[in-house]
Structures are given as C-alpha cells and as structure tokens.
Design a protein around this motif. Structure first.
Motif, PDB file in Angstrom:
ATOM      1  N   GLY A  33      33.380 113.421 130.990  1.00  0.00           N
ATOM      2  CA  GLY A  33      33.322 111.957 131.362  1.00  0.00           C
ATOM      3  C   GLY A  33      32.177 111.280 131.928  1.00  0.00           C
ATOM      4  O   GLY A  33      32.076 110.248 132.144  1.00  0.00           O
ATOM      5  N   ASP A  34      31.091 112.108 132.193  1.00  0.00           N
ATOM      6  CA  ASP A  34      29.859 111.727 132.841  1.00  0.00           C
ATOM      7  C   ASP A  34      29.157 110.790 131.649  1.00  0.00           C
ATOM      8  O   ASP A  34      29.402 110.974 130.375  1.00  0.00           O
ATOM      9  CB  ASP A  34      29.165 112.897 133.147  1.00  0.00           C
ATOM     10  N   THR A  35      28.433 109.939 132.198  1.00  0.00           N
ATOM     11  CA  THR A  35      27.751 108.847 131.326  1.00  0.00           C
ATOM     12  C   THR A  35      27.044 109.302 130.167  1.00  0.00           C
ATOM     13  O   THR A  35      27.247 108.937 128.982  1.00  0.00           O
ATOM     14  CB  THR A  35      26.902 107.930 132.078  1.00  0.00           C
ATOM     15  N   TRP A  36      26.336 110.248 130.372  1.00  0.00           N
ATOM     16  CA  TRP A  36      25.350 110.681 129.486  1.00  0.00           C
ATOM     17  C   TRP A  36      25.996 111.636 128.444  1.00  0.00           C
ATOM     18  O   TRP A  36      25.794 111.570 127.179  1.00  0.00           O
ATOM     19  CB  TRP A  36      24.014 111.569 129.975  1.00  0.00           C
ATOM     20  N   SER A  37      26.983 112.386 128.742  1.00  0.00           N
ATOM     21  CA  SER A  37      27.706 113.137 127.841  1.00  0.00           C
ATOM     22  C   SER A  37      28.640 112.436 126.652  1.00  0.00           C
ATOM     23  O   SER A  37      28.444 112.517 125.465  1.00  0.00           O
ATOM     24  CB  SER A  37      28.702 113.927 128.581  1.00  0.00           C
ATOM     25  N   ARG A  56      15.974 108.306 121.942  1.00  0.00           N
ATOM     26  CA  ARG A  56      15.830 107.121 121.596  1.00  0.00           C
ATOM     27  C   ARG A  56      17.357 106.245 121.371  1.00  0.00           C
ATOM     28  O   ARG A  56      17.241 105.050 121.842  1.00  0.00           O
ATOM     29  CB  ARG A  56      14.789 106.819 120.110  1.00  0.00           C
ATOM     30  N   ALA A  57      18.251 106.975 120.953  1.00  0.00           N
ATOM     31  CA  ALA A  57      19.550 106.170 120.663  1.00  0.00           C
ATOM     32  C   ALA A  57      20.062 105.932 122.048  1.00  0.00           C
ATOM     33  O   ALA A  57      20.880 105.157 122.447  1.00  0.00           O
ATOM     34  CB  ALA A  57      20.406 106.997 119.786  1.00  0.00           C
ATOM     35  N   VAL A  58      20.060 106.908 123.167  1.00  0.00           N
ATOM     36  CA  VAL A  58      20.672 106.932 124.222  1.00  0.00           C
ATOM     37  C   VAL A  58      19.762 106.165 125.536  1.00  0.00           C
ATOM     38  O   VAL A  58      18.893 106.970 126.213  1.00  0.00           O
ATOM     39  CB  VAL A  58      20.963 108.625 124.974  1.00  0.00           C
ATOM     40  N   ALA A  59      19.861 105.020 125.593  1.00  0.00           N
ATOM     41  CA  ALA A  59      18.753 104.252 126.331  1.00  0.00           C
ATOM     42  C   ALA A  59      18.829 104.677 127.681  1.00  0.00           C
ATOM     43  O   ALA A  59      19.973 104.838 128.083  1.00  0.00           O
ATOM     44  CB  ALA A  59      19.340 102.943 125.898  1.00  0.00           C
ATOM     45  N   GLY A  60      17.798 104.813 128.284  1.00  0.00           N
ATOM     46  CA  GLY A  60      17.611 105.225 129.567  1.00  0.00           C
ATOM     47  C   GLY A  60      17.781 106.707 130.123  1.00  0.00           C
ATOM     48  O   GLY A  60      17.482 106.774 131.273  1.00  0.00           O
ATOM     49  N   VAL A  61      18.176 107.448 129.222  1.00  0.00           N
ATOM     50  CA  VAL A  61      18.198 108.735 129.458  1.00  0.00           C
ATOM     51  C   VAL A  61      16.681 109.409 129.594  1.00  0.00           C
ATOM     52  O   VAL A  61      15.907 109.016 128.767  1.00  0.00           O
ATOM     53  CB  VAL A  61      19.230 109.621 128.599  1.00  0.00           C
ATOM     54  N   SER A  62      16.713 110.244 130.591  1.00  0.00           N
ATOM     55  CA  SER A  62      15.210 110.946 130.850  1.00  0.00           C
ATOM     56  C   SER A  62      15.332 112.149 129.805  1.00  0.00           C
ATOM     57  O   SER A  62      16.313 112.414 129.329  1.00  0.00           O
ATOM     58  CB  SER A  62      14.904 111.289 132.248  1.00  0.00           C
ATOM     59  N   MET A  65      17.283 114.877 131.760  1.00  0.00           N
ATOM     60  CA  MET A  65      18.903 114.687 131.774  1.00  0.00           C
ATOM     61  C   MET A  65      19.371 114.713 130.457  1.00  0.00           C
ATOM     62  O   MET A  65      20.467 115.567 130.392  1.00  0.00           O
ATOM     63  CB  MET A  65      18.999 113.250 132.361  1.00  0.00           C
ATOM     64  N   LEU A  66      18.613 114.469 129.340  1.00  0.00           N
ATOM     65  CA  LEU A  66      19.116 114.704 128.006  1.00  0.00           C
ATOM     66  C   LEU A  66      19.285 116.258 127.850  1.00  0.00           C
ATOM     67  O   LEU A  66      20.097 116.820 127.178  1.00  0.00           O
ATOM     68  CB  LEU A  66      18.238 114.066 127.051  1.00  0.00           C
ATOM     69  N   THR A  67      18.018 116.919 127.837  1.00  0.00           N
ATOM     70  CA  THR A  67      18.063 118.376 127.996  1.00  0.00           C
ATOM     71  C   THR A  67      19.115 119.007 128.639  1.00  0.00           C
ATOM     72  O   THR A  67      19.976 119.872 127.995  1.00  0.00           O
ATOM     73  CB  THR A  67      16.780 118.761 128.387  1.00  0.00           C
ATOM     74  N   LEU A  68      19.494 118.467 129.817  1.00  0.00           N
ATOM     75  CA  LEU A  68      20.543 119.174 130.653  1.00  0.00           C
ATOM     76  C   LEU A  68      22.115 118.727 130.006  1.00  0.00           C
ATOM     77  O   LEU A  68      22.878 119.749 129.816  1.00  0.00           O
ATOM     78  CB  LEU A  68      20.496 118.809 132.364  1.00  0.00           C
ATOM     79  N   THR A  69      22.049 117.563 129.492  1.00  0.00           N
ATOM     80  CA  THR A  69      23.362 117.102 128.985  1.00  0.00           C
ATOM     81  C   THR A  69      23.814 118.039 127.734  1.00  0.00           C
ATOM     82  O   THR A  69      24.842 118.331 127.386  1.00  0.00           O
ATOM     83  CB  THR A  69      23.204 115.745 128.887  1.00  0.00           C
ATOM     84  N   VAL A  70      22.701 117.836 126.641  1.00  0.00           N
ATOM     85  CA  VAL A  70      22.880 118.910 125.541  1.00  0.00           C
ATOM     86  C   VAL A  70      23.118 120.235 125.635  1.00  0.00           C
ATOM     87  O   VAL A  70      24.093 121.046 125.055  1.00  0.00           O
ATOM     88  CB  VAL A  70      21.956 118.482 124.356  1.00  0.00           C
ATOM     89  N   VAL A 106      36.937 109.814 122.413  1.00  0.00           N
ATOM     90  CA  VAL A 106      35.860 108.690 123.072  1.00  0.00           C
ATOM     91  C   VAL A 106      35.783 107.601 122.484  1.00  0.00           C
ATOM     92  O   VAL A 106      35.314 106.291 122.956  1.00  0.00           O
ATOM     93  CB  VAL A 106      34.563 109.650 123.179  1.00  0.00           C
ATOM     94  N   ARG A 107      35.511 107.639 121.205  1.00  0.00           N
ATOM     95  CA  ARG A 107      35.341 106.441 120.148  1.00  0.00           C
ATOM     96  C   ARG A 107      36.718 105.491 120.614  1.00  0.00           C
ATOM     97  O   ARG A 107      36.506 104.263 120.520  1.00  0.00           O
ATOM     98  CB  ARG A 107      35.458 106.587 118.947  1.00  0.00           C
TER      99      ARG A 107
END
Length: 137
Positions: A33-37, A56-62, A65-70, A106-107
C-alpha cells in the motif's frame, strides 16, 4: 512495523497480542500500500521494464527509493529481477503471477479513485466548510 511489535520476526503471522490482532495483515498492506510500490506495480502491469524505464515512469521517485522498492517487491515474491550478462549489465523487472494478481486489484482501486475523485473532493470541501479550523486533512 517495529521488531517489538512483531516479536522480532519477519513472519506474517499475527503477533498474538490482544491489542494487535491484525499485525499479520498490516505487514502485507504496509508493503503493497505504500506510494512507490503501488506505482511500480501499476507500471509493471504493462510489461517488463528496465530500471531506467521504471524510474522515468514513476515521477518523483529517487534512484535509492526505487531500488529499495523493487528489492522489497522482489523479496515479497511480487517482482522478478533478471540480470543479463551485457556490458554494462542489463537488468529488467517483471511481475510474478502473484504480482499480476495484486496489480489487477491495484488497477481496480486506481479506476475507482479516478471515477470518484471529484465526489471525494466535493465531500472534503463540504466537510471543511462545516468544520472550520479543523486540522484534519
């Protein structure tokens, strides 16, 4: 969740405390449920992506943070990471069957959100007008 809350384990079982009967559920919902996931799952529902494409597709993610999320999504069995032996290495991410199942949910939530955002905004405006000075936001 804190280690104290879950008894210091990574199990998804309820912790057994009478005041925390839902902690097994909460652990999963906190992750998915977190924003980036949610945004990564939504993007991967369209197909396999390279890291840069995801970023590029997930605007605003560093990048961090993207590395941690995936990595977290991979750990939970929702995403697979494939490394190809190229120079530099090519890395792709894709949804697992479990991830595809979740992305459908989610969709549905995203579609509901879009369909109801104007009504929710109106409800918020009405509530705020009826409760001037409230700090609830």
């Amino acid at each position: 969740m804190s280690a104290g809350h879950t008894g210091g384990t990574d199990l998804l079982e309820p912790c057994g405390r009478a005041d925390h009967p839902d902690c097994g559920i909460r652990d999963v919902l906190d992750r998915v449920g977190d924003t980036w996931s949610v945004l990564v799952l939504s993007e991967l529902s369209a197909g396999t992506r390279r890291f840069g494409e995801l970023q590029r597709a997930v605007a605003g993610v560093s990048q961090r943070m993207l590395t941690l999320t995936v990595r977290r999504l991979e750990r939970d069995g929702l995403v697979t990471r494939t490394v190809y032996p190229t120079v530099p290495a090519t890395v792709t991410y894709a949804l697992t069957d479990r991830g595809r199942e979740l992305s459908a949910l989610v969709r549905g939530l995203a579609e509901w959100s879009l369909a109801n955002r104007a009504a929710i905004a109106g409800s918020r405006e009405s509530w705020d007008a009826a409760h001037p000075g409230s700090t609830v936001r």
